[in-house]
Design a protein around this motif. Structure first.
Motif, mmCIF file in Angstrom:
data_model
loop_
_atom_site.group_PDB
_atom_site.id
_atom_site.type_symbol
_atom_site.label_atom_id
_atom_site.label_comp_id
_atom_site.label_asym_id
_atom_site.label_seq_id
_atom_site.Cartn_x
_atom_site.Cartn_y
_atom_site.Cartn_z
ATOM 1 N N ASP A 166 0.925 -1.316 0.184
ATOM 2 C CA ASP A 166 0.077 0.046 -0.046
ATOM 3 C C ASP A 166 0.643 1.193 0.063
ATOM 4 O O ASP A 166 2.046 1.132 -0.110
ATOM 5 N N ASP A 167 0.344 2.275 0.118
ATOM 6 C CA ASP A 167 1.010 3.566 0.083
ATOM 7 C C ASP A 167 1.929 3.765 1.106
ATOM 8 O O ASP A 167 3.047 4.550 1.151
ATOM 9 N N ALA A 168 1.729 3.076 2.056
ATOM 10 C CA ALA A 168 2.593 3.277 3.491
ATOM 11 C C ALA A 168 3.517 2.258 3.544
ATOM 12 O O ALA A 168 4.407 2.166 4.441
ATOM 13 N N GLY A 169 3.769 1.275 2.341
ATOM 14 C CA GLY A 169 4.573 0.185 2.307
ATOM 15 C C GLY A 169 4.296 -0.840 2.908
ATOM 16 O O GLY A 169 5.143 -2.141 2.865
ATOM 17 N N ALA A 170 2.942 -1.084 3.524
ATOM 18 C CA ALA A 170 2.658 -2.382 4.260
ATOM 19 C C ALA A 170 2.350 -3.296 3.169
ATOM 20 O O ALA A 170 1.518 -3.056 1.958
ATOM 21 N N GLU A 171 2.362 -4.587 3.469
ATOM 22 C CA GLU A 171 2.151 -5.871 2.813
ATOM 23 C C GLU A 171 0.411 -5.802 2.619
ATOM 24 O O GLU A 171 -0.037 -6.119 3.697
ATOM 25 N N ARG A 172 -0.084 -5.839 1.601
ATOM 26 C CA ARG A 172 -1.441 -6.294 1.391
ATOM 27 C C ARG A 172 -1.707 -7.449 0.464
ATOM 28 O O ARG A 172 -0.824 -8.070 -0.247
ATOM 29 N N ILE A 173 -2.932 -8.095 0.314
ATOM 30 C CA ILE A 173 -3.225 -9.241 -0.182
ATOM 31 C C ILE A 173 -3.974 -8.744 -1.573
ATOM 32 O O ILE A 173 -5.049 -8.015 -1.498
ATOM 33 N N TYR A 174 -3.753 -9.252 -2.745
ATOM 34 C CA TYR A 174 -4.308 -8.879 -4.049
ATOM 35 C C TYR A 174 -4.937 -10.236 -4.552
ATOM 36 O O TYR A 174 -4.155 -11.383 -4.512
ATOM 37 N N ILE A 175 -6.213 -10.210 -4.949
ATOM 38 C CA ILE A 175 -7.020 -11.462 -5.148
ATOM 39 C C ILE A 175 -7.755 -11.403 -6.404
ATOM 40 O O ILE A 175 -8.213 -10.419 -6.697
ATOM 41 N N GLU A 176 -7.834 -12.302 -7.462
ATOM 42 C CA GLU A 176 -8.489 -12.326 -8.518
ATOM 43 C C GLU A 176 -9.273 -13.737 -8.490
ATOM 44 O O GLU A 176 -8.759 -14.845 -8.472
ATOM 45 N N ALA A 177 -10.504 -13.758 -8.475
ATOM 46 C CA ALA A 177 -11.400 -14.800 -8.474
ATOM 47 C C ALA A 177 -12.142 -14.707 -9.823
ATOM 48 O O ALA A 177 -12.652 -14.089 -10.410
ATOM 49 N N HIS A 178 -12.144 -15.866 -10.453
ATOM 50 C CA HIS A 178 -12.864 -16.258 -11.959
ATOM 51 C C HIS A 178 -14.017 -17.199 -11.866
ATOM 52 O O HIS A 178 -14.202 -18.067 -10.931
ATOM 53 N N SER A 179 -14.604 -17.103 -12.998
ATOM 54 C CA SER A 179 -15.709 -18.046 -13.565
ATOM 55 C C SER A 179 -15.043 -18.476 -14.864
ATOM 56 O O SER A 179 -15.005 -17.630 -15.707
ATOM 57 N N GLY A 180 -14.547 -19.754 -15.065
ATOM 58 C CA GLY A 180 -13.813 -20.306 -16.257
ATOM 59 C C GLY A 180 -12.719 -19.674 -16.278
ATOM 60 O O GLY A 180 -11.914 -19.205 -15.391
ATOM 61 N N GLY A 181 -12.033 -19.952 -17.561
ATOM 62 C CA GLY A 181 -10.676 -19.671 -18.062
ATOM 63 C C GLY A 181 -9.574 -20.766 -17.515
ATOM 64 O O GLY A 181 -9.988 -21.610 -16.920
ATOM 65 N N ASP A 182 -8.450 -20.029 -17.911
ATOM 66 C CA ASP A 182 -7.464 -20.827 -17.669
ATOM 67 C C ASP A 182 -7.059 -21.073 -16.103
ATOM 68 O O ASP A 182 -6.838 -20.045 -15.540
ATOM 69 N N PRO A 183 -7.006 -22.246 -15.425
ATOM 70 C CA PRO A 183 -6.777 -22.410 -14.219
ATOM 71 C C PRO A 183 -5.168 -22.116 -13.843
ATOM 72 O O PRO A 183 -4.955 -22.039 -12.398
#
Length: 203
Positions: free
Chosen positions: A86-103
């Motif tokens: 984040d802007d303060a340099g703290a670690e955050r979690i980024y998630i992508e959830a999908h329907s279909g597509g390449d696993p």
């Protein structure tokens, strides 16, 4: 912070980050769809997150999200995560959830793969411990992209959540589990996310 594997999505995400306008009104009479079958995503090995417990919950979990947008219900059944700062340099979690597509984990070089029918992006989730609850006030942003046009017929086909509640269930090196309750002007996305770590989603 948006790192979808299909390069064609980048302009959509840039537009989504700049605009909250032109939301479509919710329509009556929800329809349902089982979604597109997909296997669980592969992992790239260990992530940057330290284990925060919840191993049993993680092993028993799977992604099961229901997106009801503009009166149309669709499911998302697989997810992957990386880490970001984040802007303060703290670690955050980024998630992508999908329907279909390449696993498989996204190709950082933008290699072609089967595209999902829809993708939910949950970004800047604070790194906490099981039981912690966070909202949009904590910096979480949620965006739904619909590549079929059956839920979001606008161009570009995205919707941004106006309210978000995330409850951490398990935070481990190779997986993250959480409960999501997101409200959009067009509807809701609710359910469980079980995301496997992908190094290509981290930066």
């Amino acid at each position: 912070m948006m790192r979808l594997h299909a390069l064609v999505l980048l302009p959509l995400l840039a537009f989504a980050a700049c605009s909250d306008d032109e939301k479509s009104p919710a329509g009556p009479g929800a329809t349902s769809d089982a979604g597109v079958d997909a296997s669980s995503p592969s992992t790239d090995g260990g992530g940057e997150l330290a284990d925060a417990g919840g191993s049993d919950a993680s092993k028993a979990s799977k992604t099961a999200l229901e997106a009801t947008i503009n009166g149309v219900a669709r499911s998302l059944d697989r997810a992957q995560f990386g880490t970001e700062k984040d802007d303060a340099g703290a670690e955050r979690i980024y998630i992508e959830a999908h329907s279909g597509g390449d696993p498989a984990c996204p190709d950082p070089d933008g290699g072609a793969g089967a595209s999902p029918a829809r993708t939910l992006i949950v970004s800047t989730v604070p790194r906490g411990k099981p039981g912690d609850t966070f909202t949009k006030a904590d910096g979480i942003a949620v965006t739904l992209l619909d590549f079929t046009g059956d839920q979001i017929p606008t161009d570009p086909p995205f919707a941004k959540a106006s309210a978000v509640k995330v409850t951490l269930v398990a935070v481990e090196t190779s997986s993250v589990d959480l409960e999501l309750d997101a409200t959009f002007p067009e509807g809701t996305v609710k359910g469980r996310i079980h995301a496997e770590y992908c190094a290509s989603l981290s930066r």
